[in-house]
Scaffold this motif. Structure first.
Motif, mmCIF file in Angstrom:
data_model
loop_
_atom_site.group_PDB
_atom_site.id
_atom_site.type_symbol
_atom_site.label_atom_id
_atom_site.label_comp_id
_atom_site.label_asym_id
_atom_site.label_seq_id
_atom_site.Cartn_x
_atom_site.Cartn_y
_atom_site.Cartn_z
ATOM 1 N N SER A 181 0.853 -1.183 0.000
ATOM 2 C CA SER A 181 0.000 0.000 0.000
ATOM 3 C C SER A 181 0.892 1.237 0.000
ATOM 4 O O SER A 181 1.980 1.232 0.596
ATOM 5 C CB SER A 181 -0.897 0.009 1.241
ATOM 6 O OG SER A 181 -1.769 -1.099 1.233
ATOM 7 N N PHE A 182 0.399 2.300 -0.648
ATOM 8 C CA PHE A 182 1.221 3.502 -0.804
ATOM 9 C C PHE A 182 0.542 4.739 -0.221
ATOM 10 O O PHE A 182 -0.661 4.939 -0.355
ATOM 11 C CB PHE A 182 1.528 3.740 -2.282
ATOM 12 C CG PHE A 182 2.551 2.786 -2.840
ATOM 13 C CD1 PHE A 182 3.904 3.066 -2.751
ATOM 14 C CD2 PHE A 182 2.165 1.600 -3.435
ATOM 15 C CE1 PHE A 182 4.852 2.193 -3.238
ATOM 16 C CE2 PHE A 182 3.100 0.710 -3.943
ATOM 17 C CZ PHE A 182 4.446 1.010 -3.838
ATOM 18 N N TRP A 183 1.379 5.532 0.412
ATOM 19 C CA TRP A 183 1.011 6.856 0.921
ATOM 20 C C TRP A 183 1.795 7.836 0.054
ATOM 21 O O TRP A 183 3.015 7.859 0.084
ATOM 22 C CB TRP A 183 1.387 6.933 2.390
ATOM 23 C CG TRP A 183 1.384 8.277 3.033
ATOM 24 C CD1 TRP A 183 0.707 9.400 2.644
ATOM 25 C CD2 TRP A 183 2.092 8.649 4.235
ATOM 26 N NE1 TRP A 183 0.958 10.445 3.509
ATOM 27 C CE2 TRP A 183 1.788 10.011 4.494
ATOM 28 C CE3 TRP A 183 2.933 7.965 5.116
ATOM 29 C CZ2 TRP A 183 2.316 10.693 5.590
ATOM 30 C CZ3 TRP A 183 3.459 8.656 6.203
ATOM 31 C CH2 TRP A 183 3.154 9.994 6.431
ATOM 32 N N ILE A 184 1.077 8.624 -0.738
ATOM 33 C CA ILE A 184 1.714 9.442 -1.775
ATOM 34 C C ILE A 184 1.584 10.935 -1.479
ATOM 35 O O ILE A 184 0.513 11.425 -1.117
ATOM 36 C CB ILE A 184 1.094 9.147 -3.165
ATOM 37 C CG1 ILE A 184 1.300 7.678 -3.536
ATOM 38 C CG2 ILE A 184 1.699 10.054 -4.229
ATOM 39 C CD1 ILE A 184 2.745 7.236 -3.623
ATOM 40 N N ALA A 185 2.704 11.638 -1.666
ATOM 41 C CA ALA A 185 2.722 13.096 -1.534
ATOM 42 C C ALA A 185 2.581 13.728 -2.916
ATOM 43 O O ALA A 185 3.337 13.399 -3.829
ATOM 44 C CB ALA A 185 4.027 13.555 -0.892
ATOM 45 N N ASN A 186 1.588 14.589 -3.048
ATOM 46 C CA ASN A 186 1.407 15.362 -4.278
ATOM 47 C C ASN A 186 0.761 16.687 -3.890
ATOM 48 O O ASN A 186 -0.380 16.717 -3.433
ATOM 49 C CB ASN A 186 0.519 14.611 -5.275
ATOM 50 C CG ASN A 186 0.345 15.380 -6.582
ATOM 51 O OD1 ASN A 186 0.080 16.584 -6.572
ATOM 52 N ND2 ASN A 186 0.467 14.694 -7.702
ATOM 53 N N TYR A 187 1.515 17.787 -4.058
ATOM 54 C CA TYR A 187 1.031 19.101 -3.645
ATOM 55 C C TYR A 187 0.564 19.946 -4.839
ATOM 56 O O TYR A 187 0.360 21.156 -4.699
ATOM 57 C CB TYR A 187 2.129 19.881 -2.919
ATOM 58 C CG TYR A 187 2.803 19.131 -1.787
ATOM 59 C CD1 TYR A 187 2.090 18.252 -0.969
ATOM 60 C CD2 TYR A 187 4.164 19.297 -1.528
ATOM 61 C CE1 TYR A 187 2.706 17.570 0.069
ATOM 62 C CE2 TYR A 187 4.786 18.622 -0.485
ATOM 63 C CZ TYR A 187 4.054 17.755 0.303
ATOM 64 O OH TYR A 187 4.666 17.083 1.329
ATOM 65 N N ASN A 188 0.399 19.319 -5.991
ATOM 66 C CA ASN A 188 0.003 20.047 -7.194
ATOM 67 C C ASN A 188 -1.296 20.820 -6.954
ATOM 68 O O ASN A 188 -2.304 20.250 -6.542
ATOM 69 C CB ASN A 188 -0.184 19.055 -8.357
ATOM 70 C CG ASN A 188 -0.366 19.758 -9.686
ATOM 71 O OD1 ASN A 188 -1.102 20.739 -9.790
ATOM 72 N ND2 ASN A 188 0.298 19.258 -10.708
ATOM 73 N N PHE A 189 -1.251 22.110 -7.235
ATOM 74 C CA PHE A 189 -2.392 22.991 -6.966
ATOM 75 C C PHE A 189 -3.656 22.538 -7.696
ATOM 76 O O PHE A 189 -4.776 22.745 -7.214
ATOM 77 C CB PHE A 189 -2.030 24.417 -7.391
ATOM 78 C CG PHE A 189 -3.046 25.456 -6.991
ATOM 79 C CD1 PHE A 189 -3.010 26.029 -5.733
ATOM 80 C CD2 PHE A 189 -4.042 25.841 -7.875
ATOM 81 C CE1 PHE A 189 -3.949 26.979 -5.353
ATOM 82 C CE2 PHE A 189 -4.984 26.800 -7.512
ATOM 83 C CZ PHE A 189 -4.940 27.378 -6.258
ATOM 84 N N PHE A 190 -3.486 21.910 -8.858
ATOM 85 C CA PHE A 190 -4.636 21.556 -9.684
ATOM 86 C C PHE A 190 -5.118 20.118 -9.471
ATOM 87 O O PHE A 190 -6.067 19.690 -10.114
ATOM 88 C CB PHE A 190 -4.299 21.777 -11.166
ATOM 89 C CG PHE A 190 -3.983 23.216 -11.475
ATOM 90 C CD1 PHE A 190 -4.990 24.160 -11.574
ATOM 91 C CD2 PHE A 190 -2.675 23.635 -11.630
ATOM 92 C CE1 PHE A 190 -4.706 25.491 -11.838
ATOM 93 C CE2 PHE A 190 -2.373 24.963 -11.900
ATOM 94 C CZ PHE A 190 -3.394 25.900 -12.000
ATOM 95 N N VAL A 191 -4.459 19.370 -8.611
ATOM 96 C CA VAL A 191 -4.918 18.014 -8.280
ATOM 97 C C VAL A 191 -5.832 18.111 -7.071
ATOM 98 O O VAL A 191 -5.426 18.587 -6.013
ATOM 99 C CB VAL A 191 -3.732 17.067 -7.983
ATOM 100 C CG1 VAL A 191 -4.237 15.693 -7.560
ATOM 101 C CG2 VAL A 191 -2.837 16.952 -9.212
ATOM 102 N N GLU A 192 -7.076 17.663 -7.224
ATOM 103 C CA GLU A 192 -8.056 17.828 -6.157
ATOM 104 C C GLU A 192 -8.716 16.524 -5.728
ATOM 105 O O GLU A 192 -9.570 16.539 -4.837
ATOM 106 C CB GLU A 192 -9.134 18.828 -6.578
ATOM 107 C CG GLU A 192 -8.601 20.243 -6.781
ATOM 108 C CD GLU A 192 -9.701 21.222 -7.124
ATOM 109 O OE1 GLU A 192 -10.860 20.791 -7.298
ATOM 110 O OE2 GLU A 192 -9.407 22.434 -7.218
#
Length: 285
Positions: free
Chosen positions: A232-243
């Motif tokens: 299982s994965f815990w993913i970091a993504n801070y992209n402003f347009f990913v909601e």
């Protein structure tokens, strides 16, 4: 035979037309109008979040403000879109002294239910605040998970031993978590993957459960997704347009700039990819 007639080379004439002094101005105006259009679309998209921020938040001043209003609006927007999910935070010694009795909500609205706490790093580092954060978070009703920050250039077995000696997991805790973010400086990618597998295998054998792997999305796609299937994965993504959280992410760390009462400085916020009832099946039984 006629002698060939030499032709004079064609002389290129410079255009007598002068460039209009208004052409540059029109381009600048066009770019400005496009910018205003973009701002208008973004403002409409985040209209509810911005309305909340410019009204409610302006009347409820916090002691420490870490986010700009536009960042806060995105946090509110993302959390609103996942109202049926479960929210949590992750911390380490870098947050200093945390007053866990005050840590309840993010954006004054969304309840925080779980906490990921750094336990160890490398072969010999123990987080200075781990014991305090672990006990206090549990006392205040948080579902807790301990994570190890992996250093690619250090022995993986010694790193696993460091985590095992430091962390005792019980029923209701999350499985152990491996945090891998950096590329190695003194070894190949293949050697890195071997080391990660050794850490994961030793920790799994000790606790009797597969660890969760944390990483950034690009790292996940490039090095982990195909090589570590079954985890299982815990993913970091801070992209402003990913909601929206993606289907193959168990947890999503979508910001590192949240403001939470009881904690000084910015805080990471995470979303669990499921309901509160489903969360019960993701912890140790």
């Amino acid at each position: 035979m006629r002698k060939p007639v030499k032709r004079k080379p064609t002389v290129k004439r410079k255009s007598s037309r002068k460039k209009s002094p208004f052409s540059g101005k029109f381009l600048s105006i066009g770019a400005f109008l496009l910018f205003l259009l973009f701002i208008g679309i973004a403002g409409y998209h985040y209209r509810e979040a911005l309305a909340y921020y410019f009204s409610f938040r302006s009347r409820h001043e916090l002691k420490t403000t870490n986010t700009t209003k536009i960042e806060g609006a995105r946090i509110f927007q993302v959390l609103s879109k996942h109202s049926s999910n479960v929210f949590g935070l992750d911390v380490s010694e870098y947050q200093g002294d945390i007053h866990w009795e005050e840590v309840k909500t993010v954006e004054d609205t969304f309840q925080l239910e779980f906490a990921f706490i750094r336990a160890t790093a490398g072969k010999d580092k123990i987080d200075a605040k781990f014991k305090h954060n672990w006990s206090k978070a549990k006392e205040n009703g948080f579902v807790c998970g301990a994570y190890h920050y992996y250093r690619p250039n250090e022995n993986s077995i010694k790193q696993a031993d460091n985590f095992i000696k430091t962390v005792t997991l019980k029923k209701g805790d999350f499985p152990p978590i491996l945090d891998i973010e950096n590329l190695p400086k003194t070894q190949s990618i293949d050697s890195l993957k071997v080391g990660l597998r050794r850490w994961l295998t030793k920790v799994e054998n000790h606790y009797g459960v597969k660890p969760i792997i944390y990483s950034g999305e690009s790292y996940y796609k490039d090095f982990l997704k195909n090589e570590f299937k079954g985890y299982s994965f815990w993913i970091a993504n801070y992209n402003f347009f990913v909601e929206q959280i993606k289907d193959d992410w168990l947890f999503w760390q979508f910001t590192e700039k949240a403001t939470i009462p009881g904690i000084k400085g910015p805080v990471d916020i995470n979303i669990y990819n499921g309901t509160p009832k489903m969360l019960n099946y993701s912890v140790l039984q």
